[in-house]
Each structure stands twice: as structure tokens, then as C-alpha cells.
Design a protein around this motif. Structure first.
Motif, mmCIF file in Angstrom:
data_model
loop_
_atom_site.group_PDB
_atom_site.id
_atom_site.type_symbol
_atom_site.label_atom_id
_atom_site.label_comp_id
_atom_site.label_asym_id
_atom_site.label_seq_id
_atom_site.Cartn_x
_atom_site.Cartn_y
_atom_site.Cartn_z
ATOM 1 N N TYR A 139 -15.193 37.552 53.344
ATOM 2 C CA TYR A 139 -14.262 37.518 52.127
ATOM 3 C C TYR A 139 -13.769 38.883 51.918
ATOM 4 O O TYR A 139 -14.760 39.766 51.845
ATOM 5 N N VAL A 140 -12.794 39.008 51.593
ATOM 6 C CA VAL A 140 -12.221 40.608 51.241
ATOM 7 C C VAL A 140 -12.361 40.825 49.835
ATOM 8 O O VAL A 140 -11.486 40.209 48.874
ATOM 9 N N ALA A 141 -13.259 41.785 49.552
ATOM 10 C CA ALA A 141 -13.772 42.047 48.277
ATOM 11 C C ALA A 141 -12.720 43.224 47.502
ATOM 12 O O ALA A 141 -12.699 43.452 46.527
ATOM 13 N N THR A 142 -12.719 44.507 48.602
ATOM 14 C CA THR A 142 -12.152 45.643 48.305
ATOM 15 C C THR A 142 -11.458 45.997 49.485
ATOM 16 O O THR A 142 -11.859 45.686 50.698
ATOM 17 N N ILE A 143 -10.278 46.967 49.316
ATOM 18 C CA ILE A 143 -9.740 47.447 50.420
ATOM 19 C C ILE A 143 -9.663 49.031 50.070
ATOM 20 O O ILE A 143 -9.009 49.544 48.979
ATOM 21 N N THR A 144 -9.925 49.850 51.096
ATOM 22 C CA THR A 144 -9.769 51.370 50.842
ATOM 23 C C THR A 144 -8.166 51.851 50.880
ATOM 24 O O THR A 144 -7.511 50.959 51.671
ATOM 25 N N LYS A 145 -7.765 52.876 50.144
ATOM 26 C CA LYS A 145 -6.374 53.253 50.265
ATOM 27 C C LYS A 145 -6.069 53.476 51.694
ATOM 28 O O LYS A 145 -4.869 53.489 51.900
ATOM 29 N N ASN A 146 -6.879 54.154 52.540
ATOM 30 C CA ASN A 146 -6.589 54.667 53.639
ATOM 31 C C ASN A 146 -6.433 53.608 54.781
ATOM 32 O O ASN A 146 -6.284 53.937 55.854
ATOM 33 N N SER A 147 -6.869 52.422 54.440
ATOM 34 C CA SER A 147 -6.767 51.436 55.146
ATOM 35 C C SER A 147 -5.456 50.987 55.899
ATOM 36 O O SER A 147 -4.426 50.981 55.211
ATOM 37 N N HIS A 148 -5.419 50.677 57.023
ATOM 38 C CA HIS A 148 -3.953 50.520 57.727
ATOM 39 C C HIS A 148 -3.753 48.839 57.232
ATOM 40 O O HIS A 148 -2.740 48.525 57.518
ATOM 41 N N PHE A 149 -4.609 48.272 56.692
ATOM 42 C CA PHE A 149 -4.538 46.930 56.468
ATOM 43 C C PHE A 149 -4.185 46.884 54.755
ATOM 44 O O PHE A 149 -4.123 45.854 54.141
ATOM 45 N N ALA A 150 -4.026 47.909 54.326
ATOM 46 C CA ALA A 150 -4.011 48.113 52.630
ATOM 47 C C ALA A 150 -2.690 47.405 52.051
ATOM 48 O O ALA A 150 -2.992 46.694 50.997
ATOM 49 N N LYS A 151 -1.597 47.346 52.879
ATOM 50 C CA LYS A 151 -0.643 46.602 52.305
ATOM 51 C C LYS A 151 -0.260 45.271 53.068
ATOM 52 O O LYS A 151 0.780 44.862 52.883
ATOM 53 N N LYS A 152 -1.405 44.908 53.833
ATOM 54 C CA LYS A 152 -1.003 43.932 54.527
ATOM 55 C C LYS A 152 -2.188 42.563 54.401
ATOM 56 O O LYS A 152 -1.656 41.482 53.823
ATOM 57 N N ILE A 153 -3.279 42.994 53.916
ATOM 58 C CA ILE A 153 -4.351 41.808 53.500
ATOM 59 C C ILE A 153 -4.594 42.065 51.900
ATOM 60 O O ILE A 153 -3.976 42.999 51.443
ATOM 61 N N LYS A 154 -5.303 40.971 51.347
ATOM 62 C CA LYS A 154 -5.074 40.831 49.788
ATOM 63 C C LYS A 154 -6.568 40.604 49.517
ATOM 64 O O LYS A 154 -7.303 39.730 50.334
ATOM 65 N N ILE A 155 -7.075 41.176 48.446
ATOM 66 C CA ILE A 155 -8.295 40.651 47.903
ATOM 67 C C ILE A 155 -8.457 39.078 47.790
ATOM 68 O O ILE A 155 -7.548 38.344 47.355
ATOM 69 N N GLY A 156 -9.629 38.462 48.330
ATOM 70 C CA GLY A 156 -9.764 37.128 48.255
ATOM 71 C C GLY A 156 -9.146 36.416 49.602
ATOM 72 O O GLY A 156 -9.807 35.313 49.771
ATOM 73 N N ASP A 157 -8.586 37.094 50.582
ATOM 74 C CA ASP A 157 -8.441 36.642 51.951
ATOM 75 C C ASP A 157 -9.870 36.516 52.737
ATOM 76 O O ASP A 157 -10.654 36.964 52.418
ATOM 77 N N THR A 158 -9.968 35.468 53.544
ATOM 78 C CA THR A 158 -10.912 35.460 54.363
ATOM 79 C C THR A 158 -10.739 35.684 55.812
ATOM 80 O O THR A 158 -9.783 35.222 56.313
ATOM 81 N N ILE A 159 -11.291 36.833 56.272
ATOM 82 C CA ILE A 159 -11.057 37.132 57.861
ATOM 83 C C ILE A 159 -12.052 36.082 58.739
ATOM 84 O O ILE A 159 -13.269 36.293 58.486
ATOM 85 N N THR A 160 -11.379 35.329 59.844
ATOM 86 C CA THR A 160 -12.341 34.289 60.361
ATOM 87 C C THR A 160 -12.455 35.173 61.627
ATOM 88 O O THR A 160 -13.498 34.720 62.376
ATOM 89 N N LYS A 161 -11.701 35.792 62.161
ATOM 90 C CA LYS A 161 -11.768 36.450 63.582
ATOM 91 C C LYS A 161 -11.142 37.867 63.699
ATOM 92 O O LYS A 161 -10.362 38.254 62.845
ATOM 93 N N ILE A 162 -11.764 38.547 64.488
ATOM 94 C CA ILE A 162 -11.295 39.796 64.904
ATOM 95 C C ILE A 162 -11.041 40.019 66.546
ATOM 96 O O ILE A 162 -12.059 39.685 67.263
ATOM 97 N N ASP A 163 -9.821 40.089 66.827
ATOM 98 C CA ASP A 163 -9.620 40.245 68.308
ATOM 99 C C ASP A 163 -9.843 38.893 68.921
ATOM 100 O O ASP A 163 -10.390 38.741 69.816
ATOM 101 N N GLY A 164 -9.835 37.619 68.225
ATOM 102 C CA GLY A 164 -10.063 36.357 68.460
ATOM 103 C C GLY A 164 -11.673 36.104 68.630
ATOM 104 O O GLY A 164 -11.812 34.821 69.198
ATOM 105 N N LEU A 165 -12.491 37.002 68.177
ATOM 106 C CA LEU A 165 -14.040 36.841 67.966
ATOM 107 C C LEU A 165 -14.477 36.371 66.687
ATOM 108 O O LEU A 165 -13.950 36.829 65.707
ATOM 109 N N HIS A 166 -15.122 35.367 66.644
ATOM 110 C CA HIS A 166 -15.930 34.907 65.365
ATOM 111 C C HIS A 166 -17.372 35.264 65.609
ATOM 112 O O HIS A 166 -17.837 34.944 66.401
#
Length: 364
Positions: A139-166
Motif C-alpha cells: 500500500y502506497v502511504a507516502t511518496i518522496t519528492k525526488n521519486s521518479h514515480f512522484a507524478k505517476k503513482i498515487k497515495i492509496g495505490d497498491t503495488i502488486t509486482k515489481i518487474d513481474g515479481l510478487h
């Protein structure tokens, strides 16, 4: 002479009216803060069903809340004379996030409180085999300003996989990201409002994660990782609290659910209120606004109030102006509700023991 005197009177009245209007306008101006006042002490039975049924036993276990409203100069003035009103800077309440994000986080905290309550209550009732957990992801609770995902991901999103890995927990995701070279692109599979998205961005160095495992920090994506778990139970538990949010109802949810699962008459006809977070081990944590919650409990006719009892640390004493929940609760009980029995609890078992035996833990 009479006409001049009349004109002076009219001018004086007009000036007075303008002053009243100006003062009223000033008092109505909002300030960057909330006003916190006593809320409600709601019987949890109205919110919870087990196998589609409400609790039939006499008495009540109450979820106590506070009201948070946009503050203005008028409320600020009242707070100087009435201690039931307190002004809390917005930054102290919700950090640097927007109202919308804060509401999303509070809703997630309530969901987590209910899930923890289910785990603790089912185990305490000897029914741990009747509850199953399904790990959804991060669960995405906070995002740092320097994250490359800052303008893509949102608070409340759920990341289910990274590079296809769960992975089965947040730690698994963190350890994987720590192995990814700095600046390398990773792809997140994200669940947002029942939609699946693919978002790509580069890893960054997280210097603030220095630990014995990563003495110089590690690589990551600049997002706080909180486990998002879905729980299924038999019998089915349904909780609908409407607009109430936040984690502070955890203890009372657990007591109510345990009462229904075990069939034990722990209420014994009593009107019981309380507050405190709960984790999956049953430990009770501190909350804000406990003095206001004691007032709400007293107004609802409660005779017992459970308060978190946590030893003082620098971190937890920030919640209530340099005092622990217990210290604040003791002062509030003496001032507002001297007939209310204040009971300290470190965990779910402390609360259950008191309801069954009347014994209170030693706080000296």
C-alpha cells in the motif's frame, strides 16, 4: 444643534455596526488548523455483524471518536476559555499531505485496524484456523519528492509486482529493490480502483534507510511500503463504520468481535468505552485526542473507559503535548468524568482480563 447631534448619533451607530461586521468577518476567517472537540461514543454493535447477525447480549462496547473541523479565529478564541476545544495545526494532524490524501490514509488505517482486530479476536477465540490472509502487495502511504514515480503513482495505490515479481511482504519488495542498480528502470504493476496499471521509473538512493543491513542506505523507489492484506473469515465478519476513520478503534473492535465469536458475556450489561490502536499481536498503541474521547464516553453514560498504557518515550509524548495517553487520560478523567472507571491496558488481554475479573495492571 439637534440636527448635528442626531447626525453624530447616526454616525456613531454606523461606526459601531461597521466594527461589529469587521470583527465578525475576522472571527470567521479560517486559519491553517483544525478545531478538535469531543465526538461520539457509538455502540460498535450497530457497525458489526458476524454471520450476518448483530450482538444480542446486553450492554455496549463503544467506539469513541473526536470531531475535527476547519478552525477559524472564533474557535481559536473559544479554545482560550473552554478546554473542550483545542486548536491543532494542520501539519501536526496530517503532515504535509493534502486533505484528500489524508482522508485516504485515514480510511486505510481504519481498514487495517479492523483486519488486525479480526486476527487477534479469532486467535483469542480459538478459531485461528477460520481466518485466512491474502497478501495483495504494498500500500502506497507516502511518496518522496525526488521519486521518479512522484507524478505517476498515487497515495492509496497498491503495488502488486515489481518487474513481474510478487513477494509475500513489504520486506521482500524492499530487499529486491536494494539489489537493483542505482538509476535502473523498474516497472511496477499497480492496482488502482480495480484497474491494473504498469508504471515505470528509475531507482534512487535512499540515504535515510541506514541500518546494520544497509549502513550507507540502499536503493529504492522513494515510496513507503506498507503491507496491504485481504482477510477472509468463517463466519464472515462485516464492519461498516460510515464516515469514521483512523486506527484508534482497533482495541474496541477486537473486544466486540471476540464477544461475538466466543459467545462470552464480557459486557455483562455494562456501558464500556475505550480507545487505542491494535496490531496483529494484540498490542495496544497510543492515539490522539484522548481527553476529548473521555468527555464523549462520559456523555454517552459509560462507566468504564480503556486507555492505552505505554511507557513514556520521546516519540509517544509528542502526541499529547509532552504527556503519554495515560497521563492525559488521568487528568481528563479527574476534571470531566470523576465517576468513570479509567482502566489502563497494554494489550487486548489486559482489557479482557479486566472485563472478566476486574483486575487492573500495575501502573506504578
Amino acid at each position: 444643534m439637534k440636527q448635528k447631534k442626531f447626525i453624530k448619533i447616526i454616525s456613531g451607530v454606523f461606526a459601531g455596526l461597521m466594527a461589529v461586521v469587521a470583527i465578525s468577518f475576522y472571527l470567521a476567517l479560517p486559519i491553517n488548523a483544525y478545531v478538535e472537540t469531543p465526538g461520539e461514543a457509538d455502540d460498535i454493535n450497530q457497525f458489526m455483524t458476524v454471520a450476518g447477525k448483530h450482538d444480542k447480549t446486553k450492554g455496549s462496547l463503544r467506539l469513541v471518536s473526536v470531531y475535527l473541523s476547519e478552525a477559524n479565529h472564533f474557535y481559536w478564541l473559544i479554545s482560550k476559555f473552554d478546554s473542550r476545544y483545542s486548536i491543532e495545526p494542520k501539519e501536526d494532524v496530517q503532515g504535509n499531505v493534502s486533505d484528500e490524501v489524508y482522508a485516504t490514509i485515514s480510511e486505510y488505517q481504519m481498514k487495517t485496524a479492523i483486519l488486525s482486530a479480526e486476527e487477534v479476536a479469532f486467535e483469542a477465540a480459538g478459531m485461528s484456523d477460520k481466518i485466512k490472509s491474502n497478501y495483495l502487495g504494498i500500500y502506497v502511504a507516502t511518496i518522496t519528492k525526488n521519486s521518479h514515480f512522484a507524478k505517476k503513482i498515487k497515495i492509496g495505490d497498491t503495488i502488486t509486482k515489481i518487474d513481474g515479481l510478487h513477494f509475500d511482504n513489504a520486506s521482500g519488495f524492499q530487499k529486491y529493490l536494494a539489489t537493483v542498480p542505482l538509476g535502473k528502470t523498474v516497472t511496477l504493476t499497480v492496482l488502482r480502483h480495480n484497474r491494473t496499471l504498469a508504471l515505470s521509473g528509475k531507482t534512487i538512493h535512499l540515504a535515510n534507510t541506514v541500518s546494520k543491513d544497509y549502513p550507507k542506505g540502499r536503493n529504492g523507489i522513494g515510496i513507503s511500503l506498507v503491507d496491504n492484506v485481504e482477510v477472509t473469515t468463517s463466519p464472515k465478519v462485516n464492519v461498516n463504520v460510515g464516515e469514521i476513520s483512523g486506527p484508534s478503534g482497533g482495541l474496541m473492535f477486537t473486544l466486540q468481535l471476540y464477544s461475538q465469536l466466543s459467545g462470552e458475556n464480557i459486557k455483562k450489561g455494562r456501558n464500556i468505552s475505550g480507545t487505542g490502536t491494535i496490531d496483529d499481536k494484540g498490542d495496544v498503541g497510543e492515539i490522539g485526542g484522548i481527553d476529548k474521547k473521555i468527555i464523549a464516553a462520559q456523555e454517552a453514560g459509560s462507566t468504564i473507559f480503556f486507555s492505552p498504557y505505554v511507557k513514556a518515550t520521546k516519540a509517544n509524548m509528542k502526541l499529547d503535548g509532552g504527556k503519554t495517553n495515560w497521563q492525559t487520560a488521568v487528568a481528563a478523567q479527574k476534571k470531566y468524568a470523576p465517576k468513570l472507571k479509567l482502566v489502563p491496558v497494554r494489550n487486548f488481554q489486559d482489557a479482557l482480563n479486566y472485563l472478566e475479573t476486574g483486575k487492573i495492571i500495575n501502573t506504578k
